[in-house]
Design an enzyme around this catalytic site. Structure first.
Site, short mmCIF file in Angstrom:
data_model
loop_
_atom_site.label_atom_id
_atom_site.label_comp_id
_atom_site.label_asym_id
_atom_site.label_seq_id
_atom_site.Cartn_x
_atom_site.Cartn_y
_atom_site.Cartn_z
N GLU A 1 -27.18 10.25 -13.70
CA GLU A 1 -27.59 8.86 -13.62
C GLU A 1 -29.10 8.79 -13.74
O GLU A 1 -29.80 9.76 -13.44
CB GLU A 1 -27.16 8.24 -12.27
CG GLU A 1 -27.75 8.95 -11.06
CD GLU A 1 -27.22 8.45 -9.70
OE1 GLU A 1 -26.32 7.61 -9.69
OE2 GLU A 1 -27.75 8.93 -8.68
N SER B 1 -18.86 7.70 -14.25
CA SER B 1 -17.86 8.64 -13.70
C SER B 1 -16.51 8.23 -14.28
O SER B 1 -16.36 7.11 -14.79
CB SER B 1 -17.81 8.58 -12.17
OG SER B 1 -17.12 7.41 -11.75
N ASP C 1 0.87 -1.19 0.00
CA ASP C 1 0.00 0.00 0.00
C ASP C 1 0.90 1.23 0.00
O ASP C 1 1.99 1.22 0.58
CB ASP C 1 -0.90 0.01 1.24
CG ASP C 1 -2.21 0.76 0.99
OD1 ASP C 1 -3.28 0.13 1.07
OD2 ASP C 1 -2.17 1.98 0.69
N ASN C 2 0.43 2.30 -0.65
CA ASN C 2 1.19 3.55 -0.58
C ASN C 2 0.56 4.52 0.42
O ASN C 2 0.99 5.67 0.53
CB ASN C 2 1.32 4.20 -1.97
CG ASN C 2 -0.02 4.58 -2.56
OD1 ASN C 2 -1.06 4.27 -1.98
ND2 ASN C 2 -0.01 5.24 -3.70
N THR D 1 -16.22 -3.15 -10.22
CA THR D 1 -17.41 -2.61 -9.57
C THR D 1 -18.67 -2.89 -10.41
O THR D 1 -18.60 -2.89 -11.64
CB THR D 1 -17.28 -1.08 -9.34
OG1 THR D 1 -18.59 -0.53 -9.12
CG2 THR D 1 -16.69 -0.39 -10.54
N TYR E 1 -29.62 11.69 -3.07
CA TYR E 1 -29.51 12.53 -4.26
C TYR E 1 -30.76 12.37 -5.12
O TYR E 1 -31.18 11.27 -5.42
CB TYR E 1 -28.30 12.12 -5.09
CG TYR E 1 -26.96 12.46 -4.45
CD1 TYR E 1 -26.83 13.52 -3.55
CD2 TYR E 1 -25.82 11.74 -4.78
CE1 TYR E 1 -25.60 13.84 -2.99
CE2 TYR E 1 -24.58 12.05 -4.23
CZ TYR E 1 -24.48 13.09 -3.33
OH TYR E 1 -23.26 13.40 -2.79
N LYS F 1 -12.34 1.56 -13.95
CA LYS F 1 -12.51 0.15 -13.59
C LYS F 1 -12.87 -0.68 -14.83
O LYS F 1 -12.46 -1.84 -14.95
CB LYS F 1 -13.60 0.00 -12.52
CG LYS F 1 -13.37 0.82 -11.25
CD LYS F 1 -12.10 0.45 -10.53
CE LYS F 1 -12.28 -0.76 -9.62
NZ LYS F 1 -11.09 -1.01 -8.79
N TYR G 1 -13.95 7.58 -12.60
CA TYR G 1 -13.54 6.44 -11.77
C TYR G 1 -14.14 5.14 -12.30
O TYR G 1 -13.44 4.14 -12.49
CB TYR G 1 -13.96 6.65 -10.31
CG TYR G 1 -14.14 5.35 -9.58
CD1 TYR G 1 -13.03 4.60 -9.17
CD2 TYR G 1 -15.41 4.82 -9.33
CE1 TYR G 1 -13.19 3.38 -8.55
CE2 TYR G 1 -15.57 3.60 -8.71
CZ TYR G 1 -14.47 2.87 -8.32
OH TYR G 1 -14.62 1.66 -7.72
N HIS G 2 -15.45 5.13 -12.50
CA HIS G 2 -16.09 3.89 -12.95
C HIS G 2 -15.53 3.44 -14.30
O HIS G 2 -15.33 2.25 -14.54
CB HIS G 2 -17.61 4.04 -13.00
CG HIS G 2 -18.25 4.05 -11.64
ND1 HIS G 2 -18.61 5.22 -11.00
CD2 HIS G 2 -18.59 3.05 -10.80
CE1 HIS G 2 -19.14 4.92 -9.82
NE2 HIS G 2 -19.14 3.61 -9.67
#
Lengths: 399, 399
Positions: A328, A179, A31-32, A144, A254, A185, A181-182
């Site tokens: 979304e 996103s 891990d960093n 994910t 949301y 993945k 991020y998504h």
């Protein structure tokens, strides 16, 4: 078995290490420690106090009588990854070492680039390190459920058989992430599929639902606590609802709050990952598990937190729907398949309602730590805006 | 219209600039000139001599009486991209500025990382720059037919309507790329789709077949020649077959040579891109064009080169199938759709056979330049190996 965990300092990396140690496996991790730093950057901290990795290694030694090898290092540095894989030559490498926040990736162009670049670089380095140093290692990669988006058809586990214009094929289920991020993945998934085809690396690709919980049976003492984030950038909706309830703030789903997602308890995520590790795929096989138990809408989550808070803690909480910063569908069909793990013997050990009791009790215990970070809980972001820095006061990263 | 071309120094960027200028558009371009450097690194050069970008700008001024604005800069540097987009605020931005060689991406981990990181960083920077500085700009992004792989069903144009388990949806056509480079193009597609959803950026996503040819009607003089690569890393199979014929070397299709791909003439690629630019999508629309004309197997290509060499140049060439370094199906169904461009008025202006006459004539003219680089034409790579440096003598990049 020998298991190497990337991202061992993280929310699920740490309890996975404990679980595998308790099952008699030989565990190492890298891990960093960047999540600790990034959470600090948004002005927050974990709900429960955390030991440093050095202290954790000592606690494992003292309380479990086990040795855990920890490497502090960055997966984006090729030589680091190669050297650790060369040294460990693990039976399984569980890859959890990624930037894992969609809101973080949406802050601005620098955070978008940072997220995608770091996630794919780490994964490529791992794939090449396995090929060069340990080709027999089984790669368990954390993806994910968000890769699939919310199509108007059932979501298959990775691949689906279809007929199109009179012909048939088994094809990767289309990805529609929402996103940066998504998408990162999804990119990892593509790269793992290719490494499997090119070099025959065996892989289990886990499309994971949202994990919830502060506890697993392996978290038997304060020293073993894992992180629990509750700020707008690093905390999940459920985490934030629980903290909002404890702090007397309104719960803020949301938009309409009808958007559905799959959920799994921390303990059951550990169970699933362990099943994957202990039951590796055939040599050269690439398999996909959709790893979640229950599906809830965001409003259902909020309502469950309201009743749990009332019943378990005597707290009266209120729901106040907020502007949806995400892009979304708020009304959609949602039926992802998840038979592969069940076929391997997976059984859910608890429900969300049971976990909520524990989560709220832990949060009440550490209420003063939450009070001290009260300002980071309520929503301020907007995915539609190209720059969320202003509202979040997050330092600008560098490409 | 005002058009900004990223990668204007490249094989298709340069003739596109000429074509748009000749059609009366205002053209600017950005390039970091890295392809020239990278081709040198593998010990090769373009078949025909190239002017520098500065000389090209002057030649355009002199022979066409037009002004071309050229920015030397790196798309991976956010400030550069933002500033150029802010200054130009183009009606269309044609994004060709990417590392475009699959073999280059397969050299080793550093080239894999470099390719994916640079391609997605450049695209993210462009997307954010458009959002922040010029949201009305139409983005024309160059993808590749290679994103789709070779499924056993027809390949739709970007999206397909399917029925799965009794329900219907229109979903992105699944991507199955076969190199780190091809995956990087899939990643770009995901990011453009998301930017379109988030911010309504209008985009034409071009899934381009293999381009062939040394000439377009705009390449009217030696000063206007574009690059033509023929080494194993930067040259397409067709380019290499032509050079092999001219040099008296055996033509080397990989494997059985039955793998099929879509092809388009340089001139027709320019026609297609111009049609996209001049007929922008609706505001907020994301559309996908499969941009190719004819499909050929690698063996068919080699055979066409053999007859063209005999008929046009009196050269007797031989075919010698070589080991296939790629991981790809050598026998497969291949029926990609390509109706969208036809609907916009696209008409193929020439066939591959006609282009071969020109290509071979140009190569014979510059035979001494080819002779001088004879050693880089024949295949030495192996995608299955994690490290192709040894055979290629390419300096190791840095992460």
């Amino acid at each position: 078995m020998k298991v190497l965990i990337t991202g061992i300092d993280g929310y699920s990396g740490w309890p996975l290490a404990l679980h595998l140690l308790n099952r008699g496996h030989e565990v190492s991790g890298i891990d960093n420690l960047v999540t600790r730093k990034r959470v600090k950057e948004v002005g927050s901290h974990s709900a429960m106090p955390l030991l440093t990795m050095e202290q954790r290694v000592k606690a494992v030694e003292k309380h479990l009588g086990k040795h855990l090898r920890f490497y502090r290092g960055d997966l984006c540095r090729w030589e680091t990854v190669r050297d650790v894989v060369r040294k460990e030559k693990p039976d399984a490498l569980v890859h959890l070492g990624e930037q894992r926040s969609a809101p973080y990736s949406m802050i601005d162009v620098h955070h978008a680039v940072e997220t995608q670049v770091q996630n794919i670089t780490g994964t490529l380095n791992i794939l090449y390190a396995l090929r060069e140093e340990s080709p027999q290692t089984h790669l368990v990669k954390m993806g994910t459920m968000g890769e699939y988006g919310t199509p108007n058809v059932d979501i298959a586990e990775g691949f689906f058989e279809i007929e199109y214009m009179g012909r048939k094929d088994r094809l990767p289920f289309p990805r529609q992430a929402s996103s940066w991020y998504h998408w990162s993945k999804v990119f990892d998934t593509g790269d793992v599929m290719l490494a499997n085809k090119l070099w025959g690396i065996s892989a289990t690709d886990v499309m994971q639902g949202v994990i919830y919980g502060t506890r697993s049976p392996d978290i038997t003492r304060k020293e073993f606590l894992t992180r629990f984030d509750f700020d707008e950038v690093w905390g999940t909706a459920l985490n934030r609802f629980c903290v909002q309830a404890v702090l007397g703030l309104p719960l803020t789903p949301y938009g309409k709050g009808h958007q559905k997602r799959g959920f799994i308890a921390l303990e059951d995520s550990m169970q699933s990952l362990t099943l994957s590790v202990e039951n590796p795929p055939a040599k050269g096989e690439y398999r996909v598990f959709n790893q979640f138990d229950e599906s809830y809408s965001v409003t259902e989550l909020a309502e469950m937190v309201v009743s749990a808070a009332r019943e378990d803690q005597g707290i009266e909480a209120k729901i106040q729907n907020s502007y949806n910063p995400r892009v979304e569908a708020e009304e959609h069909y949602y039926k992802p398949h998840h038979e592969n793990l069940l076929r391997m013997g997976y059984k859910a050990s608890r429900t969300l309602r049971e976990s909520l009791k524990e989560i709220l009790a832990d949060l009440v215990t550490y209420r003063s730590r939450l009070e001290a970070r009260r300002q980071v809980v309520q929503p301020r972001m907007n995915f539609r805006s190209p720059d969320n820095r202003g509202s979040l006061h997050i330092p600008v990263g560098k490409n």
